[in-house]
Enzyme design. Structure first.
Site, PDB file in Angstrom:
ATOM      1  CD  GLN A 143      34.571 -90.807 -77.011  1.00  0.00           C
ATOM      2  OE1 GLN A 143      33.872 -90.139 -76.398  1.00  0.00           O
ATOM      3  NE2 GLN A 143      34.907 -92.163 -76.618  1.00  0.00           N
ATOM      4  N   GLY A 155      33.958 -82.309 -70.615  1.00  0.00           N
ATOM      5  CA  GLY A 155      34.143 -83.691 -71.238  1.00  0.00           C
ATOM      6  C   GLY A 155      32.868 -84.264 -71.870  1.00  0.00           C
ATOM      7  CG  HIS A 156      32.865 -88.495 -73.254  1.00  0.00           C
ATOM      8  ND1 HIS A 156      33.540 -89.337 -73.874  1.00  0.00           N
ATOM      9  CD2 HIS A 156      33.335 -88.447 -71.935  1.00  0.00           C
ATOM     10  CE1 HIS A 156      33.890 -90.190 -72.923  1.00  0.00           C
ATOM     11  NE2 HIS A 156      33.995 -89.576 -71.790  1.00  0.00           N
ATOM     12  CG  ASN A 157      28.149 -88.867 -73.316  1.00  0.00           C
ATOM     13  OD1 ASN A 157      29.388 -89.249 -73.894  1.00  0.00           O
ATOM     14  ND2 ASN A 157      26.927 -88.947 -73.814  1.00  0.00           N
ATOM     15  CB  SER A 216      28.473 -88.640 -67.743  1.00  0.00           C
ATOM     16  OG  SER A 216      28.941 -89.569 -69.154  1.00  0.00           O
TER      17      SER A 216
END
Lengths: 357, 357, 357
Positions: free
Chosen positions: A205, A246-248, A266
């Site tokens: 990441q 969460g990521h993005n 995302s």
């Protein structure tokens, strides 16, 4: 380490000053001084209090407060008043006024670890057991409580406060006037793996997190760093405790996220959205501006601007309310249905019989 | 404290080297050098990129990347390619290649606390404000970030990384190549009480936690120690953030647990299981190998191998999908049912009348 | 820093002594000595074990334990027994007996930070990297593990244990014999904002948290400080991990809260309530004494004393069980309903036809 003055004298203010602060209008003696704000029940004689709604007028009788912030349309009263369109907002501002302590920066405690090439603004407070890695930048008046960790090249804007044991991993950016409550982690790895047969291979990441100005994030939250690019929390977002982002993910301006919400990777949350407690949002969705999602809902599809949803999976709140009412009647409906089946069968037989008679 | 080289030069690799790394085949100039991997949109001219699925072929046109990792069956292209069966897995491997920094152990910072009888392997990095209690063992190249706590006789295997403020309580075992993200707690007490009238008497939690090799546990998770015996997280398990794993639970190999899942005590999760976000699993159950549980489901009964469940309480996913569709129609069904009741009643009366006429 | 004796000799006890401890009656040789308690399967020859329920009698055969704690009504046995009304409670007490180490306070480590005007009782253990702010009070035998933070004027009562990285913010009170597990935060700000157009203005959270005696709070929990007044956790409350308790909540005596529960602001939970895992409770409600709420339920209305609820939104558990059974039959019900509609329509036509023939 310099010792910040932590108590100091109680501040006092006249009604005229407070009316000016909250954009209200004094009725009565504007030179009257108060020294704090408290609820109707708890206010003492040196306090001001507030009445948020006219319908609670009767609760005003017993308060010992010497003045009251009230809605514009409250009937006249013998007490000194400050009339304002939004007494609750006025309460927030007056509370902040009395709460604010004169700035007393503690400086950098020698028991903190400061890496190489760190840029530090004026009047900061860095407590013992803080770790600031190489290349970090701290704005003026930043406060880092004990146990805070800043990874390499992390940046924290002016007037931000990181409470004990907050972690901001390398290269993440925290804006101005941001508040991060204890135990919150910004920039831990996102949850990304590629399958290799039955096994899971970690996808490094390598992105970051950007937290814009005036954001407040509750206790023990996690905002994951992006796989590539950035996870973005825009200006004015407020989250309660134990929120997972969460990521993005992008969270839009002034969005409110209640406790224990989880937002998968995302997803894009719009501006001024409200997510109720324990809501879950699937990844790669778009939630439109101003949408409202009821507590414990599970959002599995895109949500249009201004939509109000509930349920798991979520659908329009009004429909959901009706479906819930019917749900409780399900056993009864099932019985009725079985009875009807029986009756219809008998009638069919009767008709059949008649046809042949 | 030695200062690890944290940046170093960018690594470069030829397409031939990368094809070798990912088990792929070069099409074009295998001696071409790239220095990073990025998404189709973000890649620069010195990067390689990847296309996970043929159906997204059109997105390939605009990328500035000098080479692309593509599926085996992609049509020929004028660009330099690496063909491979699983481009997403190849991306993970190439990202890891470029991400990996040459090892630069920091040694043991004098501001860390190291107890008596602690065994420490080679090339470890122990940051300031780490606490390692008596009798601990650390393998080679272990990294303990600031604020990490290891209780007495805890053991951490080689190449494991414990991020800031991770806690591993006494006697717990952490395997090799394990990653524990910030704020995660291994070996806090399980939740066990005996009733004594209205009061609850604590049952001392005297067991441990064993975390096998290649496990990764997200931010702010909790894996409780066993009442007696051990809580066991087997090889290759990956969990997202804020996952709660109760005492005496076993989680099987390569199982994936998404954020905010809770697993109550003594439950056995099989190998290669997938638990969606916010799932809850009741205690003392068995979840079979390869089972999949949908987000927010509540598992209250044993689950067979390979079963796919959703809902709270959970039942087979396909049935649940149909039930959910019907659920939204419930108010309508209720209306229809009432109408039918009325009609049937009238018909019965009509038939009755006729019978007597 | 003094080094506490952490191991010491194994304690031993006779059956007579243990029977006295648990209020039971020995059958067999009361002078027999044992040195630990373990499960039926894991006990060795020097251990005592326990059988919680008569129905599991057959499991007694294979144990290697030299004595067994059993229910009063167990049939006679050749083994040495301790008969008691509640063998599970006896297990808790005997485990605690063998687990208890002789007190060996470590004193105050010089690497801890102790502020001005701090009052500290006798025989405390304050580990390295603990931060105790000005004006705190610590009772006798308090243990503060590494990374603990106590804000200004916080108070911790005698015999309380704060595990690593616990945070107690300023002015919060922690009672006697309280256990706070790692990463838990007491007194972070409540989630309170006033709207100012589209923006959210923070309401300073100036209240506190009061945690009474004999409370145990799990890992990575959050109990928010009150906006004004106090958030109150009464005597004997036990919470599992990752529990969120909002500002101005009251939790009654001996209430049990399972993992990942969230309780919104100003709600009053009664005494001896049980909240299942992942339950959510809306703010400003009253939950009566002895109520039980099933896992994952969402409580949106007041709950009477002794009520048992499930579902989201929650309603009486028995009704919910029936509704859930019917829910799985919904697609079938829908089909049946459609068929009935068709049949009724045909019958109506037939009757109509007949009427006109």
């Amino acid at each position: 380490m310099k010792r910040g003055k932590q108590e100091g004298m109680k501040r006092k203010a006249t009604l005229d000053e407070l009316a000016n602060l909250v954009g209200g209008k004094v009725e009565g003696d504007g030179s009257l001084r108060v020294q704090g704000i408290a609820s109707l029940e708890e206010a003492g004689e040196e306090d001001i209090t507030f009445l948020a709604e006219v319908k609670n007028l009767s609760r005003l009788e017993k308060t010992r407060a010497s003045a009251v912030i009230v809605p514009i349309n409250l009937p006249p009263s013998p007490r000194p008043l400050i009339r304002t369109a939004n007494p609750y907002l006025a309460y927030a501002k007056v509370q902040a006024f009395f709460q604010t302590k004169p700035l007393a920066p503690r400086g950098i405690d020698p028991r903190a670890f400061i890496g190489q090439g760190v840029k530090i603004g004026r009047d900061v407070s860095i407590f013992p057991f803080v770790f600031v890695a190489d290349g970090c930048e701290l704005g003026d008046r930043v406060i880092l409580y004990p146990g805070v960790y800043l990874g390499e090249s992390a940046r924290v804007g002016e007037d931000s406060v990181l409470f004990p044991n907050v972690v901001v991993m390398d290269r993440c950016l925290v804006g101005k006037r941001v508040i991060l409550h204890p135990g919150t982690v910004i920039g831990g790895d996102g949850f990304g793996f590629a399958r290799d047969g039955a096994r899971h291979v970690k996808i490094p990441q390598v992105g970051t997190v950007v937290i814009e100005d005036d954001v407040e994030i509750g206790t023990n939250c996690a905002v994951d760093r992006a796989a590539m690019g950035k996870t973005l929390i825009k200006r004015g977002v407020k989250t309660d405790n134990m929120v997972h982002i969460g990521h993005n993910v992008t969270v839009g301006e002034d969005t409110i996220i209640v406790a224990q919400v989880g937002i998968a990777g995302s997803t894009e949350i719009g501006n001024r959205v409200a997510l109720g407690g324990q809501v879950g949002v699937v990844g790669h969705l778009k939630i439109g501006d101003g949408a409202m999602i009821g507590a414990q809902a599970g959002v599995g599809q895109d949500v249009g601007p201004g939509q109000i949803l509930s349920g798991s999976p979520a659908f329009p709140h009004r429909e959901w309310l009706r479906a819930q009412v019917a749900f409780r009647k399900l056993p009864e409906m099932k019985r009725t249905l079985a009875e009807l089946e029986e009756k219809v069968k008998k009638m069919e037989e009767a008709i059949e019989k008649k046809a042949h008679s």
